[in-house]
Design a protein around this motif. Structure first.
Motif, PDB file in Angstrom:
ATOM      1  N   MET A 163       0.821  -1.205   0.000  1.00 33.74           N
ATOM      2  CA  MET A 163       0.000   0.000   0.000  1.00 33.74           C
ATOM      3  C   MET A 163       0.864   1.268   0.000  1.00 33.74           C
ATOM      4  N   SER A 164       2.135   1.113   0.358  1.00 35.16           N
ATOM      5  CA  SER A 164       3.057   2.252   0.341  1.00 35.16           C
ATOM      6  C   SER A 164       3.808   2.351  -0.982  1.00 35.16           C
ATOM      7  N   GLY A 165       3.598   1.384  -1.864  1.00 31.14           N
ATOM      8  CA  GLY A 165       4.242   1.404  -3.173  1.00 31.14           C
ATOM      9  C   GLY A 165       5.678   0.955  -3.156  1.00 31.14           C
ATOM     10  N   ASP A 166       6.039   0.051  -2.252  1.00 31.75           N
ATOM     11  CA  ASP A 166       7.441  -0.364  -2.112  1.00 31.75           C
ATOM     12  C   ASP A 166       7.879  -1.401  -3.139  1.00 31.75           C
ATOM     13  N   PHE A 167       6.930  -2.005  -3.883  1.00 34.05           N
ATOM     14  CA  PHE A 167       7.275  -3.114  -4.770  1.00 34.05           C
ATOM     15  C   PHE A 167       7.108  -2.726  -6.242  1.00 34.05           C
ATOM     16  N   VAL A 168       8.051  -3.209  -7.071  1.00 36.47           N
ATOM     17  CA  VAL A 168       7.930  -3.026  -8.515  1.00 36.47           C
ATOM     18  C   VAL A 168       7.181  -4.231  -9.091  1.00 36.47           C
ATOM     19  N   LEU A 169       6.826  -4.142 -10.370  1.00 38.29           N
ATOM     20  CA  LEU A 169       5.985  -5.165 -10.996  1.00 38.29           C
ATOM     21  C   LEU A 169       6.610  -6.555 -10.935  1.00 38.29           C
ATOM     22  N   LYS A 170       7.878  -6.676 -11.276  1.00 34.49           N
ATOM     23  CA  LYS A 170       8.532  -7.983 -11.304  1.00 34.49           C
ATOM     24  C   LYS A 170       8.525  -8.619  -9.916  1.00 34.49           C
ATOM     25  N   THR A 171       8.800  -7.816  -8.900  1.00 34.04           N
ATOM     26  CA  THR A 171       8.807  -8.333  -7.520  1.00 34.04           C
ATOM     27  C   THR A 171       7.423  -8.805  -7.115  1.00 34.04           C
ATOM     28  N   LEU A 172       6.389  -8.043  -7.491  1.00 33.22           N
ATOM     29  CA  LEU A 172       5.024  -8.418  -7.153  1.00 33.22           C
ATOM     30  C   LEU A 172       4.625  -9.745  -7.802  1.00 33.22           C
TER      31      LEU A 172
END
Length: 563
Positions: free
Chosen positions: A298-307
């Protein structure tokens, strides 16, 4: 109209709901404290499991989670043996549905101990399952003292406590009350919801007074902008979340079937924990229920590949933990998978050039949508997102996404992770079929005679078919009436007729009938006013062509699916 004091909605139940709610909150706090103590003993830190596990070398993670599963398996095996001896399940939902008198104390405690070791060692499970069970146990114990003098049902007190327990975990009183109503009652009686709301609200007030005042996933600063692109993306999130929920349900079912071949509970849970520990080498974020990870998403800490990688690992880890039989909840794992689903869809849309104001909003929408898909309780899911985020702008898009996700799973004919929801849905389907299926679907062949046939032939047909009435038709198949074998027997004995007399001399031309286009409910209404077992079925009221017969037994069997 006067309301009896024994009615489900009365001041006694409302007032009792307040202390029951506080008691449920205390039960969840106790379990939370025990988790922190055991986590500190295992890892030397009371932090969230995703951080605490880093205090140990990576090669020890599979052994730690596996050992936790092994210990959990021993406690669960003992609880299972107790259940088999008592021929009763531990689940508080069985009490709410009046299938069980009270929540079993020993089995609930041993299941809670099993969950304690699973969750504290890092199994991919939610804490809410055992917390709600313990809250329900506390309510059940309290009910034994107060139910007789206050004339309360144990099931109603347990329902209050269960709602309180869930509200204490997620700080979402209305959603928690709705959840218990949807899962346990099938939300068929709205009046039963009010004491649950009071109890859940009392639980959250108790948590606030003890210092737990913030939203679980604060997102009040972000606003959902209503535009064509955002609404289109909301629909996509709902549909994708439905597919994700379907995959979760199917994967868990497959995992359960595979683990079922291992008869030893300690070994089964140990192997499940070992496998989750191996996956944790890829990312420690898959351990535990996922609360801390949701906050970071929810804080935007992850990029697409990591998600994408984390979604796959968490999905498998959850299936392994649940499939092995570890005691825990599916709420927070579903919320985490949902947050990742919404975030992934939004990031892909952004890469495709679609205007996305803030992907965090869609992560929150995905949380509710996947939870709705997995639980098949969409009303609860949409309310829970609002209460957990304090963001009212999410109401409309979350409603759409939750309904689409829930409907997608329903249309794919996947069962909810809560068996009672599946029962409610099946019952609703059966009720719908009862109201909308027609008589033609239940016609069976029936013997019929012509007016000139003899009374003796009617007796013979009745003896062979074992029927009290024989139907009469003309050469064109038009229904003329029916003859009673009882009447024939009396008139033959009285010598009013002979066995060679034609049947039309004793025929009842006003015999009741049903028509093939009538609904099953209309047929049921006709049967309810008469004592006949079978009725003739005609094509319509003008031509009155005889088609066969329908039996009362076939309709009774139809109603058994929803009564």
């Amino acid at each position: 109209m006067s309301i009896s004091g024994r009615h489900i909605l009365n001041w006694t139940s409302i007032l009792v709901a307040i202390p029951i709610g506080m008691l449920g909150a205390m039960a969840t706090l106790l379990f939370r404290a025990l988790i922190e103590i055991l986590t500190r003993l295992i890892f030397g830190s009371g932090d969230d499991i995703t951080h605490a596990v880093l205090s140990r070398p990576w090669y020890s993670w599979p052994l730690i989670v596996g050992a936790g599963g092994l210990a959990a398996g021993f406690f669960l095996r003992y609880a299972t043996r107790l259940e088999q001896q008592q021929t009763a399940r531990t689940d508080y939902l069985e009490v709410i549905n009046a299938r069980l008198d009270a929540v079993p104390t020993r089995t609930s405690l041993f299941r809670a101990l099993s969950s304690l070791f699973s969750v504290s060692s890092g199994a991919s499970l939610g804490k809410e399952g055992p917390m709600v069970q313990l809250a329900a146990l506390a309510g059940s114990l309290a009910a034994r003292v107060i139910q007789r003098p206050l004339k309360l049902k144990n099931s109603d007190v347990v329902a209050m406590a269960a709602a309180a327990g869930l509200a204490s975990v997620y700080h979402a009183p209305l959603a928690s009350a709705i959840f218990v109503a949807e899962i346990a009652f099938g939300i068929s009686a709205l009046q039963r919801l009010i004491p649950l709301v009071v109890s859940a609200g009392a639980a959250v007030l108790t948590m606030w007074m003890l210092g737990y005042t913030s939203a679980l996933y604060p997102l009040s600063a972000v606003h959902f902008d209503i535009s064509f692109s955002s609404m289109l993306l909301t629909v996509v999130v709902g549909l994708v979340s439905g597919l994700a929920g379907w995959v979760i349900i199917r994967l868990i079912a497959s995992s359960k079937r595979r683990f079922a071949t291992i008869t030893s509970l300690p070994l089964r849970l140990g192997l499940g924990g070992l496998a989750v520990g191996v996956l944790a080498i890829g990312s420690t974020d898959i351990l535990g229920n996922g609360y801390e990870v949701i906050v970071r998403i929810m804080s935007g800490d992850f990029v697409l590949k990591t998600l994408l990688v984390l979604f796959g690992l968490k999905l498998v880890a959850t299936a392994l933990s649940v499939g092995s039989g570890a005691v825990g909840g599916m709420f927070t794992p579903s919320l985490m998978l949902g947050a990742m689903t919404g975030g992934i869809v939004a990031l892909f849309a952004n890469l495709a050039g679609m205007p996305v104001n803030n992907s965090l909003v869609f992560a929150a929408i995905g949380m509710g949508a996947v939870l709705a898909a997995v639980s098949q309780a969409p009303l609860m899911a949409m309310l829970m997102v609002l209460e957990m985020t304090f963001n009212s702008s999410l109401l409309f898009p979350t409603m759409i996404a939750c309904c689409l996700a829930s409907m997608t799973v329903y249309r794919l004919q996947s069962a909810s992770t809560y068996p009672l929801v599946t029962e409610h849905l099946n019952r609703a389907d059966a009720w719908f079929d009862f109201d909308n299926s027609i008589i033609a679907q239940y016609i069976v062949a029936g013997a019929a005679l012509h007016p000139q046939d003899s009374v003796g032939k009617a007796l013979a047909v009745s003896s062979i078919k074992r029927e009290r009435f024989v139907y009469i038709i003309d050469e064109q198949g038009t229904f003329l009436g029916a003859v009673s074998i009882h009447d024939i027997s009396h008139q033959v004995l009285d010598k009013a007729i002979t066995l060679d007399s034609p049947v039309n001399c004793v025929m009842d031309s006003d015999f009741p009938v049903v028509f093939e286009y009538q609904t099953v409910r209309q047929g049921w209404d006709i049967f309810s006013g008469i004592s006949l077992e079978r009725l003739p079925v005609l094509n319509n009221s003008e031509e009155r062509k005889y088609l066969g017969a329908i039996s009362k037994t076939s309709l009774i069997q139809k109603t058994k699916t929803f009564i």
